[in-house]
Write an enzyme that holds these catalytic residues in place. Sequence first.
Site, mmCIF file in Angstrom:
data_model
loop_
_atom_site.group_PDB
_atom_site.id
_atom_site.type_symbol
_atom_site.label_atom_id
_atom_site.label_comp_id
_atom_site.label_asym_id
_atom_site.label_seq_id
_atom_site.Cartn_x
_atom_site.Cartn_y
_atom_site.Cartn_z
ATOM 1 N N SER A 1 0.823 -1.212 0.000
ATOM 2 C CA SER A 1 0.000 0.000 0.000
ATOM 3 C C SER A 1 0.853 1.256 0.000
ATOM 4 O O SER A 1 0.577 2.221 -0.721
ATOM 5 C CB SER A 1 -0.937 -0.010 1.209
ATOM 6 N N ARG B 1 1.540 3.969 -3.273
ATOM 7 C CA ARG B 1 1.249 5.391 -3.039
ATOM 8 C C ARG B 1 2.503 6.226 -3.266
ATOM 9 O O ARG B 1 2.466 7.273 -3.923
ATOM 10 C CB ARG B 1 0.709 5.595 -1.615
ATOM 11 N N SER C 1 -14.394 3.456 9.350
ATOM 12 C CA SER C 1 -13.137 4.169 9.490
ATOM 13 C C SER C 1 -12.342 3.960 8.215
ATOM 14 O O SER C 1 -12.589 3.009 7.467
ATOM 15 C CB SER C 1 -12.346 3.683 10.711
ATOM 16 N N ASP D 1 -8.419 -6.997 5.283
ATOM 17 C CA ASP D 1 -7.503 -7.937 4.632
ATOM 18 C C ASP D 1 -7.186 -9.116 5.541
ATOM 19 O O ASP D 1 -6.722 -10.160 5.073
ATOM 20 C CB ASP D 1 -6.193 -7.234 4.235
ATOM 21 N N ARG E 1 -14.296 -12.962 -1.128
ATOM 22 C CA ARG E 1 -13.540 -13.573 -0.035
ATOM 23 C C ARG E 1 -14.435 -14.185 1.042
ATOM 24 O O ARG E 1 -14.046 -15.165 1.686
ATOM 25 C CB ARG E 1 -12.577 -12.538 0.572
#
Length: 440
Positions: free
Chosen positions: A28, A32, A202, A323, A354
């Site tokens: 991640s 980015r 969140s 995840d 999933r």
Amino acid sequence: MDKYKIKSIFKKINNDHIIKVKVPGSKSITNRALLIAALAKGESRLKGALFSNDAKNMIACLNTLGIKIDVNEEDELITVHGCGGMLPVKNANINVGSAGTAARFITAMLAFSSGVYHLDASEQMKKRPMKPLLDALINLGVIISYDEKEGHFPFALDSREVKGGKISLSTAISSQFLSAVIMTGFLLENGLRVDISGGRESLPYVDMTVKVMEDFGLTVNKVDEDGLISYILKEGNSYEAREYDIEPDVSAACYFYAMAEILGCKAQVQGVYLDSIQGDIEFVKLLTKMGAVLSEEKDGIIIQGAINGEYEGIEANLNSFSDQALTLAAISVFAKTPTKITGVAHIRLQESDRLLAMKKELEKLGIRTEMGEGEITIFPNSMDGADVEIETYEDHRVAMAFSLIGLRRNGIVIENPECSAKTFKDYFQILDGITSILSL
């Protein structure tokens, strides 16, 4: 390697043993930082970078757009020669592969870069949702024409008349949509205001995005007006090149901390600390509710799993670190009581469904489940040791999570283990080393 049979080592090891591993850099953060460094003024050096399939897809997309990137895999170093916010290539064919981050981030950047582009993806990525982002971009004036299914890859994008303004964006399906537009909204002539609607509980990945942006010198204005959250990106801002250290991937680290819980031993992942900017650090803390003991040492967090691998199930909302839903499911099959995982409706739209994959593969093992739209309850049960082949659905997280069950239950065979290369290409080699050392 078409299949991988996990070596069961439960009760064959000294519980004082410690699993010590180093995991790759955060996917991640790497993706980015790659995008931001590409838009920065000057040369950036990304240290500790990840070289997974997703990261390679991002680099390939940026190369196609005229960004020069030097890669040194041995030293985990990427050097990015930034374009100062002006993409050199204004007309190109881009293929994002199966990388969700590249798919969302590159699309937003091109929508704000005044050019004409065609974007394609893998068959897997074509099935994943893009519509909330694409609809928001259309409302800004981006012209999008779909080759196949509306709201999905592949499509053509014309952003030559886009000037900026205000959009409303839902994060219910994926917070990557929001990260994509706030990272690149400053490119627009009139800037961008993003009002959040239909949000998740969140948004730790958005918080991560903001932190990386600020590390590269760009301020994000976040406002709360009577409960309406908005992000404001002012035109004329820019990123500044820098040397940037990428944290180890906490999502990857969680598999090894889960091993400690399942086996009743210790695990330490180098460089993982409680102050990580990655949302999955909450999963490491969650393990303490299942009898694990957490301590933070100089080299990284140590988890001591529940003694003798005996622990109770829990109820946990994983909305902000989803995840790890599959990881918690793997742990839960050995608990004394049921485990209920909630807040994860959105994981049905990721690399695979999933939630359904979890249910199907657990039931192959004789584990009863009850699944709702955004939740699943797992009822642990004794399992025999007959060989069971676990379908992985081309999903790296299914492969890695179900491998954990095989450490304690004989006969687990993982189909297509190489799909783990999406984020962690050496996972099964490291697992080999762990099972060999611990079972000596």
